[in-house]
Design a protein around this motif. Structure first.
Motif, PDB file in Angstrom:
ATOM      1  N   SER A  40       0.827  -1.208   0.000  1.00 62.55           N
ATOM      2  CA  SER A  40       0.000   0.000   0.000  1.00 62.55           C
ATOM      3  C   SER A  40       0.867   1.266   0.000  1.00 62.55           C
ATOM      4  N   THR A  41       1.956   1.240   0.776  1.00 63.35           N
ATOM      5  CA  THR A  41       2.872   2.388   0.817  1.00 63.35           C
ATOM      6  C   THR A  41       3.562   2.572  -0.527  1.00 63.35           C
ATOM      7  N   VAL A  42       4.028   1.463  -1.090  1.00 61.35           N
ATOM      8  CA  VAL A  42       4.700   1.522  -2.381  1.00 61.35           C
ATOM      9  C   VAL A  42       3.759   2.043  -3.457  1.00 61.35           C
ATOM     10  N   HIS A  43       2.521   1.584  -3.442  1.00 63.23           N
ATOM     11  CA  HIS A  43       1.547   2.024  -4.447  1.00 63.23           C
ATOM     12  C   HIS A  43       1.334   3.536  -4.369  1.00 63.23           C
ATOM     13  N   ARG A  44       1.230   4.066  -3.155  1.00 69.80           N
ATOM     14  CA  ARG A  44       1.008   5.505  -2.975  1.00 69.80           C
ATOM     15  C   ARG A  44       2.217   6.312  -3.448  1.00 69.80           C
ATOM     16  N   LEU A  45       3.428   5.840  -3.087  1.00 68.32           N
ATOM     17  CA  LEU A  45       4.635   6.556  -3.508  1.00 68.32           C
ATOM     18  C   LEU A  45       4.833   6.474  -5.018  1.00 68.32           C
ATOM     19  N   LEU A  46       4.539   5.330  -5.599  1.00 74.24           N
ATOM     20  CA  LEU A  46       4.678   5.180  -7.046  1.00 74.24           C
ATOM     21  C   LEU A  46       3.769   6.142  -7.796  1.00 74.24           C
ATOM     22  N   ALA A  47       2.573   6.327  -7.274  1.00 73.14           N
ATOM     23  CA  ALA A  47       1.632   7.239  -7.919  1.00 73.14           C
ATOM     24  C   ALA A  47       2.208   8.651  -7.984  1.00 73.14           C
ATOM     25  N   GLY A  48       2.833   9.083  -6.892  1.00 73.36           N
ATOM     26  CA  GLY A  48       3.436  10.409  -6.882  1.00 73.36           C
ATOM     27  C   GLY A  48       4.618  10.519  -7.822  1.00 73.36           C
ATOM     28  N   LEU A  49       5.445   9.473  -7.870  1.00 73.54           N
ATOM     29  CA  LEU A  49       6.610   9.477  -8.752  1.00 73.54           C
ATOM     30  C   LEU A  49       6.201   9.457 -10.222  1.00 73.54           C
ATOM     31  N   VAL A  50       5.147   8.728 -10.535  1.00 71.20           N
ATOM     32  CA  VAL A  50       4.651   8.687 -11.910  1.00 71.20           C
ATOM     33  C   VAL A  50       4.058  10.041 -12.293  1.00 71.20           C
ATOM     34  N   ALA A  51       3.311  10.655 -11.371  1.00 71.46           N
ATOM     35  CA  ALA A  51       2.695  11.952 -11.662  1.00 71.46           C
ATOM     36  C   ALA A  51       3.762  13.015 -11.943  1.00 71.46           C
ATOM     37  N   TRP A  52       4.890  12.937 -11.228  1.00 73.24           N
ATOM     38  CA  TRP A  52       5.963  13.912 -11.423  1.00 73.24           C
ATOM     39  C   TRP A  52       6.793  13.597 -12.662  1.00 73.24           C
ATOM     40  N   GLY A  53       6.832  12.337 -13.065  1.00 67.40           N
ATOM     41  CA  GLY A  53       7.598  11.940 -14.238  1.00 67.40           C
ATOM     42  C   GLY A  53       8.883  11.204 -13.935  1.00 67.40           C
ATOM     43  N   ALA A  54       9.145  10.942 -12.648  1.00 61.21           N
ATOM     44  CA  ALA A  54      10.352  10.199 -12.290  1.00 61.21           C
ATOM     45  C   ALA A  54      10.255   8.752 -12.745  1.00 61.21           C
ATOM     46  N   LEU A  55       9.031   8.226 -12.768  1.00 63.76           N
ATOM     47  CA  LEU A  55       8.790   6.865 -13.241  1.00 63.76           C
ATOM     48  C   LEU A  55       7.676   6.887 -14.278  1.00 63.76           C
ATOM     49  N   GLU A  56       7.669   5.870 -15.108  1.00 62.91           N
ATOM     50  CA  GLU A  56       6.595   5.686 -16.081  1.00 62.91           C
ATOM     51  C   GLU A  56       6.040   4.284 -15.912  1.00 62.91           C
ATOM     52  N   ARG A  57       4.741   4.145 -16.144  1.00 66.26           N
ATOM     53  CA  ARG A  57       4.119   2.827 -16.068  1.00 66.26           C
ATOM     54  C   ARG A  57       3.694   2.404 -17.464  1.00 66.26           C
ATOM     55  N   GLY A  58       4.210   1.257 -17.903  1.00 70.93           N
ATOM     56  CA  GLY A  58       3.915   0.778 -19.244  1.00 70.93           C
ATOM     57  C   GLY A  58       2.594   0.041 -19.331  1.00 70.93           C
ATOM     58  N   ASP A  59       2.216  -0.313 -20.544  1.00 70.96           N
ATOM     59  CA  ASP A  59       0.982  -1.063 -20.758  1.00 70.96           C
ATOM     60  C   ASP A  59       1.025  -2.430 -20.099  1.00 70.96           C
ATOM     61  N   ASP A  60       2.233  -2.932 -19.842  1.00 68.76           N
ATOM     62  CA  ASP A  60       2.367  -4.234 -19.181  1.00 68.76           C
ATOM     63  C   ASP A  60       2.260  -4.129 -17.665  1.00 68.76           C
ATOM     64  N   GLY A  61       2.031  -2.911 -17.153  1.00 68.65           N
ATOM     65  CA  GLY A  61       1.903  -2.724 -15.718  1.00 68.65           C
ATOM     66  C   GLY A  61       3.213  -2.543 -14.989  1.00 68.65           C
ATOM     67  N   ARG A  62       4.302  -2.663 -15.687  1.00 67.30           N
ATOM     68  CA  ARG A  62       5.611  -2.517 -15.048  1.00 67.30           C
ATOM     69  C   ARG A  62       6.046  -1.048 -15.035  1.00 67.30           C
ATOM     70  N   TYR A  63       6.817  -0.708 -14.006  1.00 65.09           N
ATOM     71  CA  TYR A  63       7.325   0.648 -13.852  1.00 65.09           C
ATOM     72  C   TYR A  63       8.756   0.727 -14.375  1.00 65.09           C
ATOM     73  N   ARG A  64       9.067   1.861 -14.999  1.00 68.84           N
ATOM     74  CA  ARG A  64      10.401   2.118 -15.531  1.00 68.84           C
ATOM     75  C   ARG A  64      10.807   3.549 -15.197  1.00 68.84           C
TER      76      ARG A  64
END
Length: 251
Positions: A40-64
Motif C-alpha cells: 500500500s505504501t509503495v503504491h502511494r509513492l509510485l503514484a506520486g513518482l509517476v505523476a511527477w515523471g520520475a517513473l513511467e508505467r507501461g501497458d504491461d503494468g511494469r514501472y520504468r
C-alpha cells in the motif's frame, strides 16, 4: 515526526534505488519485495513518482525510470560541464582510433561513466553512461583511485576487491604498486581485468587548479595494440580536455 531515514523522500528514493541495469522494469509487488515496504505504501509513492515523471508505467503494468528523472540528472554540474567540454576531444579520439572511448569521474569509492563512444567494430564493453563500476579493475578506475585522497584509497584497498576475470588484480599490495606506477607514468593499463578480450589504457584529466577530476580511456581488443603505443595518444587527449576545463566559462 518521521524518524531519520524513514521520511517520504527517503522512502521514495529507496523505490528509485530498486531499479538497476539488471532490473530496468519492475512490478508493484517486485518493488515492494525489493524495498521491504508494504504494498500500500509503495503504491502511494509510485503514484506520486509517476505523476511527477520520475517513473513511467507501461501497458504491461511494469514501472520504468522516466525521462523527467533523466532530465534532472543531466543537470548535474560535474557531469554536464565536464562532458560538454570533453566531448569534442573524445569524438576526435574516437574518429582517429575507431575504438571505445570512455570518460569517468570518481564518486566515493566507485566510478561513474559520464560519456562513452562506441567504436565501429570495437570490442564489447560493460560500461554505459551513468553506470557505476569498481575503481580497481578498469583503466579509468585505476587512474581515479591513484589520485584519490589517501583515506579513499585505504577504504578501497581494505575492502574485498571484486574479481571479474582470472587476470583481475585483487592483491592489495600489488594494487598499491600499480597505483604508484600510474602516478609516476601518467597513465594506467588494465589488461583483461574486466573481460578477457579487452585492454584499457587511461590518463588523468585535471581541472584549472591541477586536481584530477576525471579520467579518459581507450578500450581495445586485447592483442590489437600494445598499451605503451596507446598511452601517448591518451595523454595528449587528456591534456587537451584539461586545457578546455581550465578555460573560463563563457556566458
Amino acid at each position: 515526526m518521521p524518524t531519520p531515514g524513514n521520511t517520504v523522500l527517503t522512502r521514495a528514493l529507496r523505490l528509485l534505488d530498486a531499479f538497476t541495469p539488471d532490473r530496468p522494469a519492475l512490478t508493484l509487488s517486485e518493488i515492494a519485495r525489493l524495498t521491504g515496504m508494504p504494498v500500500s505504501t509503495v503504491h502511494r509513492l509510485l503514484a506520486g513518482l509517476v505523476a511527477w515523471g520520475a517513473l513511467e508505467r507501461g501497458d504491461d503494468g511494469r514501472y520504468r525510470v522516466g525521462l523527467r528523472l533523466w532530465e534532472v540528472g543531466a543537470l548535474a554540474p560535474r557531469g554536464q560541464g565536464l562532458r560538454e567540454r570533453a566531448l569534442p576531444y573524445l569524438e576526435d579520439l574516437s574518429q582517429i582510433t575507431r575504438e571505445n572511448v570512455q570518460l569517468a569521474v570518481r564518486e566515493g569509492t566507485e566510478l561513474v561513466f559520464v560519456e562513452r563512444i562506441a567504436g565501429t567494430g570495437a570490442v564489447p564493453v560493460l560500461s554505459r553512461v551513468g553506470s557505476r563500476f569498481a575503481l580497481t579493475a578498469t583503466g579509468v578506475g585505476l587512474v581515479l583511485l591513484a589520485h584519490a585522497p589517501p583515506e579513499v584509497q585505504e577504504e578501497v584497498l581494505r575492502a574485498p576487491v571484486e574479481r571479474f576475470t582470472p587476470q583481475t588484480v585483487v592483491d592489495p599490495a600489488r594494487l598499491r604498486r600499480m597505483l604508484a606506477d600510474v602516478r609516476s607514468s601518467g597513465f594506467a593499463v588494465s589488461d583483461r581485468q574486466v573481460t578477457m578480450d579487452a585492454l584499457s589504457v587511461a590518463a588523468p584529466v585535471h581541472d584549472g587548479r591541477g586536481a584530477v577530476v576525471a579520467a579518459v580511456s581507450l578500450v581495445v581488443r586485447h592483442g590489437s595494440a600494445p598499451a605503451h603505443a596507446l598511452a601517448p595518444l591518451l595523454r595528449t587527449s587528456a591534456r587537451a580536455i584539461s586545457r578546455a576545463l581550465a578555460q573560463p566559462t563563457r556566458r
